[in-house]
Design an enzyme around this catalytic site. Structure first.
Site, short mmCIF file in Angstrom:
data_model
loop_
_atom_site.label_atom_id
_atom_site.label_comp_id
_atom_site.label_asym_id
_atom_site.label_seq_id
_atom_site.Cartn_x
_atom_site.Cartn_y
_atom_site.Cartn_z
N LEU A 290 0.84 -1.20 0.00
CA LEU A 290 0.00 0.00 0.00
C LEU A 290 0.88 1.25 0.00
CD1 LEU A 290 -2.74 -0.87 2.67
CD2 LEU A 290 -2.86 -1.18 0.19
N ASP A 291 0.39 2.32 -0.65
CA ASP A 291 1.08 3.60 -0.59
C ASP A 291 1.17 4.08 0.85
OD1 ASP A 291 1.25 3.66 -3.35
OD2 ASP A 291 -0.54 4.89 -3.61
N ARG A 292 2.11 4.98 1.11
CA ARG A 292 2.31 5.51 2.46
C ARG A 292 1.02 6.09 3.04
NH1 ARG A 292 3.39 10.80 3.97
NH2 ARG A 292 4.32 11.07 6.05
N THR B 3 -2.11 5.46 2.13
CA THR B 3 -3.23 4.52 2.13
C THR B 3 -3.20 3.67 3.38
OG1 THR B 3 -3.16 4.42 -0.29
CG2 THR B 3 -4.40 2.70 0.84
#
Length: 262
Positions: free
Chosen positions: A75-77, A79
């Site tokens: 996951l993105d930072r 998210t």
């Protein structure tokens, strides 16, 4: 099925780092609910807190006995939400195969600008890095492009709501089901529908806000335009077909923005 309503534990190996919940754990894998702003993997050779490093500390005994930390769905930072982690090579291979066979089902909850004119819709639009085809000030920014990789996302409106802000009053809670796993897929596809994520610095009102954020950090001016300090995207459900399922409800920042209702 396990959910973050009954996590096994809440863990942070650094006093200053965001805490994550352990949703489920067995000999072969661990499922965690990652908070926003915690990096999944190291991106620089420094000592910044990352989920990967924290898991390596948490699973030090298993690693010492031949185990490993293999994050299956990154996951993105910004998210938040569910991440599946294999503890050994055999399980990592099995999960990798399930991903290739599209047997790992993922659902996200997103808070977006505006009220969609549809209840359900599907976006089938290939994605590629913008810088490959035109000038881009943001290296990672993705665009819809015919030469890109196939990308398909299904969307369903969960709830429309109103909230008076300096930048608008109408918002919606959307359930997104990606059928492929491309970089920024849900964010780009929602923006293409005219309903970008609240708080999205790249695909929201103006990509220059991302460059401003990099230069100045979070400011009152940015808050007026973006409303949230992170993009409003949460990994809400993971399921292995005919095997297991895990859920994670909206975290407090997104729940509060949505008026305390799912």
């Amino acid at each position: 099925m396990r959910s973050n309503d009954d996590p096994i534990a809440t863990v942070s190996t650094d006093n200053w780092a965001p805490r994550f919940n352990i949703i489920d754990e067995c000999e072969d894998y661990i499922v965690v609910d990652k908070p926003a702003f915690l990096l999944t993997h190291p991106t620089k050779p420094d000592h910044r807190a990352t989920l990967w490093r924290q898991l390596r500390e948490l699973l030090a005994f298993e690693i010492a006995n031949g185990g490993q930390v293999s994050i299956v769905n990154r996951l993105d930072r910004e998210t938040s939400g569910l991440i599946l982690v294999a503890k050994n090579a055999a399980t990592a291979r099995r999960f990798g195969l399930l991903m290739q066979q599209q047997q790992l089902h993922k659902e996200y909850l997103a808070v977006v600008w505006g009220w969609p004119g549809w209840e359900t819709t599907t976006v089938d639009a290939p994605l590629d890095r913008q810088g490959k085809h035109q000038t881009s000030a943001i290296w990672l920014k993705q665009i819809i492009h015919p030469k890109g990789a196939a990308a398909v996302t299904e969307f369903r409106v969960e709830r429309r709501f109103e909230r008076p802000t300096t930048s608008g009053t109408r918002f919606a809670l959307i359930r997104a089901t990606p059928k492929t796993g491309r970089t920024h897929q849900i964010r780009v596809h929602l923006a293409s529908l005219g309903h970008p994520l609240v708080g999205d610095k790249i695909y929201g009102p103006d990509e220059k806000l991302y460059l401003e954020f990099i230069a100045t950090g979070w400011t009152g001016k940015l808050e007026d335009q973006l409303l949230l300090p992170r993009h409003a995207l949460h990994s809400a459900k993971l399921a292995i077909q005919e095997e297991d399922e895990w859920t994670a409800v909206l975290p407090q920042d997104l729940l509060k923005f949505a008026g305390g209702k799912l």
